[in-house]
Write a protein that holds these residues in place. Structure first.
Motif, mmCIF file in Angstrom:
data_model
loop_
_atom_site.group_PDB
_atom_site.id
_atom_site.type_symbol
_atom_site.label_atom_id
_atom_site.label_comp_id
_atom_site.label_asym_id
_atom_site.label_seq_id
_atom_site.Cartn_x
_atom_site.Cartn_y
_atom_site.Cartn_z
ATOM 1 N N ARG A 51 0.610 -0.891 0.301
ATOM 2 C CA ARG A 51 0.178 -0.363 -0.346
ATOM 3 C C ARG A 51 0.786 1.369 0.153
ATOM 4 N N ASP A 52 0.601 1.677 -0.675
ATOM 5 C CA ASP A 52 1.243 3.018 -1.240
ATOM 6 C C ASP A 52 2.837 2.973 -1.668
ATOM 7 N N GLU A 53 3.318 1.272 -1.637
ATOM 8 C CA GLU A 53 4.905 1.533 -1.927
ATOM 9 C C GLU A 53 5.783 0.444 -0.594
ATOM 10 N N VAL A 54 4.730 0.679 0.628
ATOM 11 C CA VAL A 54 4.829 0.174 1.881
ATOM 12 C C VAL A 54 4.319 -1.408 1.999
ATOM 13 N N CYS A 55 4.894 -1.904 2.639
ATOM 14 C CA CYS A 55 4.680 -3.655 2.537
ATOM 15 C C CYS A 55 3.613 -3.659 3.689
ATOM 16 N N GLU A 56 2.631 -3.758 3.806
ATOM 17 C CA GLU A 56 1.424 -4.367 5.240
ATOM 18 C C GLU A 56 1.596 -5.089 5.486
ATOM 19 N N HIS A 57 1.955 -5.610 6.716
ATOM 20 C CA HIS A 57 0.727 -6.849 7.748
ATOM 21 C C HIS A 57 -0.255 -6.836 8.560
ATOM 22 N N SER A 58 -0.995 -7.623 8.242
ATOM 23 C CA SER A 58 -2.268 -7.422 9.298
ATOM 24 C C SER A 58 -2.199 -8.620 9.485
ATOM 25 N N VAL A 59 -2.524 -8.853 11.122
ATOM 26 C CA VAL A 59 -2.986 -10.594 11.363
ATOM 27 C C VAL A 59 -4.690 -10.412 12.178
ATOM 28 N N GLU A 60 -4.958 -11.151 12.161
ATOM 29 C CA GLU A 60 -6.559 -11.000 12.181
ATOM 30 C C GLU A 60 -6.689 -12.630 12.479
ATOM 31 N N THR A 61 -8.104 -13.147 13.766
ATOM 32 C CA THR A 61 -7.979 -14.312 14.013
ATOM 33 C C THR A 61 -9.311 -14.826 13.895
ATOM 34 N N LEU A 62 -9.667 -15.435 13.106
ATOM 35 C CA LEU A 62 -11.166 -16.756 13.030
ATOM 36 C C LEU A 62 -11.640 -17.830 14.045
ATOM 37 N N PHE A 63 -12.703 -17.434 14.547
ATOM 38 C CA PHE A 63 -12.672 -18.787 15.262
ATOM 39 C C PHE A 63 -14.062 -19.763 14.183
ATOM 40 N N PRO A 64 -14.212 -20.389 14.478
ATOM 41 C CA PRO A 64 -14.762 -21.408 13.943
ATOM 42 C C PRO A 64 -16.503 -21.596 14.645
ATOM 43 N N GLY A 65 -17.483 -21.392 13.260
ATOM 44 C CA GLY A 65 -18.266 -21.214 13.615
ATOM 45 C C GLY A 65 -19.108 -22.276 13.500
ATOM 46 N N PHE A 66 -20.719 -22.035 13.691
ATOM 47 C CA PHE A 66 -21.335 -22.865 13.849
ATOM 48 C C PHE A 66 -21.524 -24.587 12.615
ATOM 49 N N GLN A 67 -20.570 -24.060 11.932
ATOM 50 C CA GLN A 67 -20.686 -25.306 11.209
ATOM 51 C C GLN A 67 -19.488 -25.335 10.238
ATOM 52 N N PRO A 68 -18.826 -26.690 9.988
ATOM 53 C CA PRO A 68 -16.794 -26.248 9.084
ATOM 54 C C PRO A 68 -17.369 -25.420 8.044
ATOM 55 N N GLY A 69 -16.190 -24.396 8.183
ATOM 56 C CA GLY A 69 -16.603 -23.500 7.435
ATOM 57 C C GLY A 69 -16.732 -22.499 7.192
ATOM 58 N N GLN A 70 -17.031 -22.093 8.273
ATOM 59 C CA GLN A 70 -17.500 -20.609 8.483
ATOM 60 C C GLN A 70 -16.378 -20.537 9.660
ATOM 61 N N PHE A 71 -16.888 -18.754 9.371
ATOM 62 C CA PHE A 71 -15.616 -18.474 10.904
ATOM 63 C C PHE A 71 -16.446 -16.918 11.332
ATOM 64 N N THR A 72 -16.289 -16.786 12.458
ATOM 65 C CA THR A 72 -16.074 -15.157 13.167
ATOM 66 C C THR A 72 -14.689 -14.567 13.564
ATOM 67 N N LEU A 73 -14.672 -13.783 13.168
ATOM 68 C CA LEU A 73 -13.654 -12.886 13.669
ATOM 69 C C LEU A 73 -13.596 -12.471 14.490
ATOM 70 N N GLY A 74 -12.515 -13.192 15.338
ATOM 71 C CA GLY A 74 -12.428 -12.525 16.837
ATOM 72 C C GLY A 74 -12.509 -11.334 17.443
ATOM 73 N N ASN A 75 -12.311 -10.611 18.107
ATOM 74 C CA ASN A 75 -11.574 -10.138 19.148
ATOM 75 C C ASN A 75 -11.812 -8.594 18.397
ATOM 76 N N LEU A 76 -13.239 -8.874 18.075
ATOM 77 C CA LEU A 76 -14.687 -7.537 17.355
ATOM 78 C C LEU A 76 -14.228 -6.331 17.649
ATOM 79 N N THR A 77 -14.459 -6.490 19.226
ATOM 80 C CA THR A 77 -14.445 -4.937 19.603
ATOM 81 C C THR A 77 -13.364 -4.775 19.704
ATOM 82 N N SER A 78 -11.944 -4.743 19.140
ATOM 83 C CA SER A 78 -10.605 -3.624 18.608
ATOM 84 C C SER A 78 -10.367 -3.557 17.320
ATOM 85 N N TYR A 79 -12.063 -4.141 16.274
ATOM 86 C CA TYR A 79 -11.763 -3.432 15.600
ATOM 87 C C TYR A 79 -13.214 -2.479 15.426
#
Ligand SMILES: *[C@@H]1O[C@H](CO)[C@@H](O)[C@H](O)[C@H]1NC(C)=O
Ligand SMILES: *[C@@H]1O[C@H](CO)[C@@H](O)[C@H](O)[C@H]1NC(C)=O
Ligand SMILES: *[C@@H]1O[C@H](CO)[C@@H](O)[C@H](O)[C@H]1NC(C)=O
Ligand SMILES: *[C@@H]1O[C@H](CO)[C@@H](O)[C@H](O)[C@H]1NC(C)=O
Length: 217
Positions: free
Chosen positions: A111-139
């Motif tokens: 992004r704008d010539e700068v390499c950016e890394h971001s990490v998020e956690t996905l927790f398993p949802g009610f069915q295999p293949g579905q996930f919810t974003l962890g730590n929602l309150t920090s977004y």
């Protein structure tokens, strides 16, 4: 002798107050019409049944086969309106499977010539293949964030659906991932067919321009 004048004046006043009332009426009408238009523009976002209901699951999803690195090849996104006029820069995501079957997702993006890394956690949802974003309150403003692997053959491609609500507004997108940066014509066609069978239009779809920097690490 003043009377006629004042009568005239009061008549004038009446006329002008009549025309003011008229103007006010027109203004009201205008506002109602405008309101109607706004409601129409507002309506699809808020009331429409989210496409999530139509998005399939990859049957028998295997998280251990899904892990590892993917490149973004394209996307169908309800915020994209000019289709292939958009030039997207390719990014990469690394799905790191944890013992509790959550994924640490490490995204690398130039992004704008700068390499950016971001990490998020996905927790398993009610069915295999579905996930919810962890730590929602920090977004900030994120009220809901659901990820669903709609289709993958693990070795070549994945189509991953994200639906989120940010500040009461609905966003949804389907990302096409590949294990390599090359987008084959057949896969491109398949992605267009698949996403337009959901709630996306051709104008919502854009493909990525591969880059050499940042995303190969
Ligand atoms: C965009 O789509 C139109 C119609 O499908 C096609 O003619 C045109 O070549 C495309 N442009 C790009 C840059 O892919
Ligand atoms: C959640 O977010 C907070 C604040 O940003 C951070 O300190 C914490 O490590 C995060 N936890 C997880 C599990 O990501
Ligand atoms: C996975 O998909 C790719 C592209 O559609 C295809 O070429 C490949 O044969 C598939 N692999 C398997 C194991 O089904
Ligand atoms: C994310 O990936 C980059 C590039 O591979 C790496 O430098 C960085 O340490 C990773 N971050 C985390 C938290 O794993």
């Amino acid at each position: 002798m003043r009377l006629p004048y004042s009568r005239q004046a009061s008549r004038k006043t009446r006329i002008s107050s009549f025309s003011q009332a008229m103007a006010l009426g027109l203004l009201c009408l205008g506002l109602i019409l405008l309101g109607g238009l706004q409601t129409k523009a507002f309506f699809p976002d808020m009331i429409k049944i989210p496409p999530l209901n139509k998005v399939p699951f990859q049957p028998d999803f295997q998280d251990d086969q899904f892990q590892g690195k993917w490149y973004s090849l394209g996307v169908a996104d309800n915020t994209i309106q000019n289709g292939n006029g958009s030039q997207l820069t390719m990014y990469s995501v690394n799905y790191e499977l944890q013992d509790d079957h959550s994924f640490n997702v490490n995204t690398s993006m130039l992004r704008d010539e700068v390499c950016e890394h971001s990490v998020e956690t996905l927790f398993p949802g009610f069915q295999p293949g579905q996930f919810t974003l962890g730590n929602l309150t920090s977004y900030r403003g994120v009220m809901s964030y659901i990820v669903r692997v709609a289709a993958t053959n693990y070795s070549h491609f994945a189509m991953v659906y994200v639906e989120k609500i940010v500040r009461f507004k609905w966003y949804y997108k389907m990302t096409l991932y590949g294990r390599t940066k090359k987008l084959r014509h057949k896969l491109k066609e398949r992605f267009i067919k698949f996403t337009t069978s959901l709630d996306f239009t051709k104008d919502n779809i854009a493909f990525s321009v591969p880059i050499g920097e940042c995303i190969d690490g």
